[in-house]
Design an enzyme around this catalytic site. Structure first.
Site, short mmCIF file in Angstrom:
data_model
loop_
_atom_site.label_atom_id
_atom_site.label_comp_id
_atom_site.label_asym_id
_atom_site.label_seq_id
_atom_site.Cartn_x
_atom_site.Cartn_y
_atom_site.Cartn_z
N TYR A 101 14.22 -19.20 -8.29
CA TYR A 101 12.90 -19.53 -8.82
C TYR A 101 11.88 -18.50 -8.36
O TYR A 101 10.96 -18.14 -9.11
CB TYR A 101 12.48 -20.94 -8.37
CG TYR A 101 13.33 -22.04 -8.94
CD1 TYR A 101 13.29 -22.34 -10.29
CD2 TYR A 101 14.19 -22.77 -8.12
CE1 TYR A 101 14.08 -23.36 -10.82
CE2 TYR A 101 14.97 -23.79 -8.64
CZ TYR A 101 14.92 -24.08 -9.99
OH TYR A 101 15.69 -25.07 -10.51
N ASN A 110 10.94 -27.62 -19.76
CA ASN A 110 11.71 -27.11 -20.90
C ASN A 110 12.38 -28.27 -21.64
O ASN A 110 13.14 -29.02 -21.06
CB ASN A 110 12.75 -26.12 -20.37
CG ASN A 110 13.73 -25.68 -21.44
OD1 ASN A 110 13.45 -25.74 -22.62
ND2 ASN A 110 14.90 -25.24 -21.00
N CYS A 127 17.49 -22.77 -18.75
CA CYS A 127 17.02 -23.13 -17.42
C CYS A 127 18.16 -23.45 -16.47
O CYS A 127 17.95 -23.49 -15.26
CB CYS A 127 16.04 -24.29 -17.50
SG CYS A 127 14.42 -23.77 -18.14
N HIS A 128 19.35 -23.61 -17.00
CA HIS A 128 20.51 -23.81 -16.12
C HIS A 128 20.80 -22.55 -15.32
O HIS A 128 21.57 -22.59 -14.36
CB HIS A 128 21.74 -24.26 -16.93
CG HIS A 128 22.17 -23.30 -17.98
ND1 HIS A 128 21.59 -23.25 -19.23
CD2 HIS A 128 23.12 -22.34 -17.96
CE1 HIS A 128 22.17 -22.30 -19.94
NE2 HIS A 128 23.12 -21.73 -19.18
N GLU A 140 29.78 -20.09 -19.30
CA GLU A 140 29.27 -18.75 -19.58
C GLU A 140 30.09 -17.70 -18.85
O GLU A 140 30.43 -16.66 -19.43
CB GLU A 140 27.79 -18.65 -19.17
CG GLU A 140 26.87 -19.40 -20.08
CD GLU A 140 25.41 -19.30 -19.66
OE1 GLU A 140 24.56 -19.75 -20.45
OE2 GLU A 140 25.11 -18.79 -18.57
#
Length: 138
Positions: A74, A97, A105-106, A132
């Site tokens: 962050y 979000n 945002c993950h 991913e």
């Protein structure tokens, strides 16, 4: 599995919207969204109309630049979005979000490397990153 929302639920979530049945263009868009969810590592050209502050939108834009399967603290996210001192605001932007996966945002985490929070659950956050990484070959 997709959770279908009935008209009453949609009216509660979007009280000012005019709710109409979709046609072929909506079906095509939904196919594109399903493909983006299935393969979050691939770029998409799905148009998003998100409403946020300038800083929130900068955070969301920066998250889209984080390579799939990787994460960013962050603090680093706040700096990239133009305000290094706004670490909590970067976390709040992730919490605000409403577009999971398409605004990734993950891919945000705490500075200590822990997952932090995720509106759709930490298990889902971990699984998205795992998918991913697998798709990227790592």
């Amino acid at each position: 599995a997709w959770r279908r929302e009935n008209e009453s639920t949609l009216r509660q979530r979007f009280p000012k919207a005019r709710i109409e049945p979709g046609g072929g263009a909506l079906a095509t868009l939904l196919d594109e969204v399903a493909a983006a969810v299935a393969r979050p590592d691939r770029p998409h050209a799905i148009p998003l109309d998100v409403a946020g502050t300038a800083f929130q939108e900068a955070v969301w834009r920066e998250l889209s630049r984080v390579p799939p399967g990787e994460s960013l603290s962050y603090a680093a996210l706040a700096a990239r979005a133009g305000n290094a001192g706004a670490v909590r605001a970067a976390g709040s932007a992730c919490g605000a979000n409403k577009v999971a996966v398409l605004i990734p945002c993950h891919r945000a985490r705490r500075s200590d490397g822990s997952a932090g929070g995720y509106a759709w659950g930490l298990e889902r956050k971990a699984r998205l990153l795992e998918r991913e990484r697998e798709a990227a070959g790592g």
